[in-house]
Design a protein around this motif. Structure first.
Motif, PDB file in Angstrom:
ATOM      1  N   MET A   1       0.609  -1.134  -0.608  1.00 30.47           N
ATOM      2  CA  MET A   1       0.033   0.365   0.211  1.00 30.47           C
ATOM      3  C   MET A   1       1.021   0.948   0.339  1.00 30.47           C
ATOM      4  SD  MET A   1      -3.170   1.029   2.260  1.00 30.47           S
ATOM      5  CE  MET A   1      -2.923  -0.349   3.422  1.00 30.47           C
ATOM      6  N   ARG A   2       0.578   1.829  -1.195  1.00 33.00           N
ATOM      7  CA  ARG A   2       1.122   3.364  -0.970  1.00 33.00           C
ATOM      8  C   ARG A   2       0.673   4.377  -0.866  1.00 33.00           C
ATOM      9  NH1 ARG A   2       1.712   7.703  -4.272  1.00 33.00           N
ATOM     10  NH2 ARG A   2      -0.027   6.793  -5.673  1.00 33.00           N
ATOM     11  N   TYR A   3       1.186   4.850   0.308  1.00 31.45           N
ATOM     12  CA  TYR A   3       0.968   6.719   1.039  1.00 31.45           C
ATOM     13  C   TYR A   3       0.839   7.741   0.517  1.00 31.45           C
ATOM     14  CZ  TYR A   3       1.574  10.416   4.584  1.00 31.45           C
ATOM     15  OH  TYR A   3       0.662  11.533   5.005  1.00 31.45           O
ATOM     16  N   ILE A   4      -0.391   8.244   0.142  1.00 34.19           N
ATOM     17  CA  ILE A   4      -0.243   9.711  -0.590  1.00 34.19           C
ATOM     18  C   ILE A   4      -0.013  11.011   0.151  1.00 34.19           C
ATOM     19  CG2 ILE A   4      -1.254  10.884  -2.385  1.00 34.19           C
ATOM     20  CD1 ILE A   4      -2.009   7.729  -3.467  1.00 34.19           C
ATOM     21  N   LYS A   5      -1.438  11.280   0.963  1.00 33.65           N
ATOM     22  CA  LYS A   5      -1.013  11.926   2.316  1.00 33.65           C
ATOM     23  C   LYS A   5      -1.934  12.126   3.458  1.00 33.65           C
ATOM     24  CE  LYS A   5      -3.885  15.347  -0.824  1.00 33.65           C
ATOM     25  NZ  LYS A   5      -4.299  16.478  -1.406  1.00 33.65           N
ATOM     26  N   ASP A   6      -1.700  12.493   4.108  1.00 31.92           N
ATOM     27  CA  ASP A   6      -2.377  12.986   5.169  1.00 31.92           C
ATOM     28  C   ASP A   6      -3.927  14.129   4.447  1.00 31.92           C
ATOM     29  OD1 ASP A   6      -2.263  11.151   7.066  1.00 31.92           O
ATOM     30  OD2 ASP A   6      -0.755  12.273   7.519  1.00 31.92           O
ATOM     31  N   LEU A   7      -4.863  14.039   5.088  1.00 30.09           N
ATOM     32  CA  LEU A   7      -5.910  15.042   4.328  1.00 30.09           C
ATOM     33  C   LEU A   7      -6.285  15.729   6.112  1.00 30.09           C
ATOM     34  CD1 LEU A   7      -8.153  13.274   2.330  1.00 30.09           C
ATOM     35  CD2 LEU A   7      -5.942  14.334   1.472  1.00 30.09           C
ATOM     36  N   VAL A  12     -10.706  14.506  13.385  1.00 32.33           N
ATOM     37  CA  VAL A  12      -9.706  12.619  13.257  1.00 32.33           C
ATOM     38  C   VAL A  12      -8.700  12.595  12.426  1.00 32.33           C
ATOM     39  CG1 VAL A  12     -12.466  11.350  13.204  1.00 32.33           C
ATOM     40  CG2 VAL A  12     -11.326  12.377  11.012  1.00 32.33           C
ATOM     41  N   LYS A  13      -8.217  11.426  11.848  1.00 33.08           N
ATOM     42  CA  LYS A  13      -7.030  11.441  11.501  1.00 33.08           C
ATOM     43  C   LYS A  13      -7.370  10.509   9.986  1.00 33.08           C
ATOM     44  CE  LYS A  13      -2.280   9.434  10.483  1.00 33.08           C
ATOM     45  NZ  LYS A  13      -1.672   8.589  11.065  1.00 33.08           N
ATOM     46  N   ILE A  14      -7.748  11.658   8.497  1.00 30.47           N
ATOM     47  CA  ILE A  14      -7.852  11.033   7.592  1.00 30.47           C
ATOM     48  C   ILE A  14      -6.246  10.724   6.602  1.00 30.47           C
ATOM     49  CG2 ILE A  14      -9.326  11.475   5.155  1.00 30.47           C
ATOM     50  CD1 ILE A  14     -10.444  13.433   6.885  1.00 30.47           C
ATOM     51  N   SER A  15      -6.263   9.608   6.098  1.00 28.13           N
ATOM     52  CA  SER A  15      -5.056   9.288   5.163  1.00 28.13           C
ATOM     53  C   SER A  15      -5.367   9.129   3.618  1.00 28.13           C
ATOM     54  CB  SER A  15      -4.658   8.267   5.841  1.00 28.13           C
ATOM     55  OG  SER A  15      -3.283   8.596   7.099  1.00 28.13           O
ATOM     56  N   ASN A  20      -3.342  -1.554  -5.256  1.00 22.11           N
ATOM     57  CA  ASN A  20      -4.115  -2.623  -6.039  1.00 22.11           C
ATOM     58  C   ASN A  20      -5.740  -1.834  -6.976  1.00 22.11           C
ATOM     59  OD1 ASN A  20      -3.279  -4.877  -5.598  1.00 22.11           O
ATOM     60  ND2 ASN A  20      -5.101  -5.840  -4.467  1.00 22.11           N
ATOM     61  N   SER A  21      -5.205  -0.782  -7.974  1.00 23.68           N
ATOM     62  CA  SER A  21      -5.750   0.144  -8.646  1.00 23.68           C
ATOM     63  C   SER A  21      -6.912   0.252  -7.853  1.00 23.68           C
ATOM     64  CB  SER A  21      -6.682  -0.984 -10.306  1.00 23.68           C
ATOM     65  OG  SER A  21      -5.642  -1.013 -10.147  1.00 23.68           O
ATOM     66  N   LYS A  22      -6.901   0.939  -6.212  1.00 20.27           N
ATOM     67  CA  LYS A  22      -7.864   1.339  -5.993  1.00 20.27           C
ATOM     68  C   LYS A  22      -7.461   2.989  -4.920  1.00 20.27           C
ATOM     69  CE  LYS A  22     -11.340  -2.294  -4.982  1.00 20.27           C
ATOM     70  NZ  LYS A  22     -10.338  -2.294  -6.428  1.00 20.27           N
ATOM     71  N   TYR A  23      -7.975   4.154  -4.635  1.00 22.47           N
ATOM     72  CA  TYR A  23      -7.757   4.805  -3.448  1.00 22.47           C
ATOM     73  C   TYR A  23      -8.873   4.558  -2.385  1.00 22.47           C
ATOM     74  CZ  TYR A  23      -6.017   8.109  -7.555  1.00 22.47           C
ATOM     75  OH  TYR A  23      -5.153   8.039  -8.205  1.00 22.47           O
ATOM     76  N   ILE A  24      -7.618   5.013  -1.041  1.00 25.34           N
ATOM     77  CA  ILE A  24      -8.060   4.257  -0.229  1.00 25.34           C
ATOM     78  C   ILE A  24      -8.089   5.195   1.108  1.00 25.34           C
ATOM     79  CG2 ILE A  24      -7.449   2.576   2.535  1.00 25.34           C
ATOM     80  CD1 ILE A  24      -6.450   0.439   0.243  1.00 25.34           C
TER      81      ILE A  24
END
Length: 80
Positions: A1-7, A12-15, A20-24
């Motif tokens: 799983m590749r980390y993109i960024k925190d929002l 709350v914490k949103i990451s 696998n061709s999905k954004y999580i």
């Protein structure tokens, strides 16, 4: 799983991840976690996913965290 960024969010914490061709979208509050998966081909990119996290969506997420806490507290106090 590749980390993109925190929002950023005040409660709350949103990451945001890619896997696998999905954004999580992973949202954490204390011991609880909610995960949402969006197909990479259903959006134009990470910024599009971020724009989906509206105030009304977050209100539902926060309410669900409250439900999760009540469920878990009830399970912990159950003597069965």
């Amino acid at each position: 799983m590749r980390y993109i960024k925190d929002l950023p969010h005040p409660q709350v914490k949103i990451s945001l991840y890619s896997w696998n061709s999905k954004y999580i979208v992973k949202i954490e509050a204390g011991p609880y976690e909610q995960t949402y998966k969006i197909g990479e081909f259903d959006v134009t990119g990470p910024d599009d996913v971020e724009s989906m996290i509206s105030e009304s969506f977050m209100a539902s997420v926060l309410a669900r965290f409250g439900e999760m806490d009540r469920d878990w507290s009830g399970a912990m106090s159950n003597d069965e």
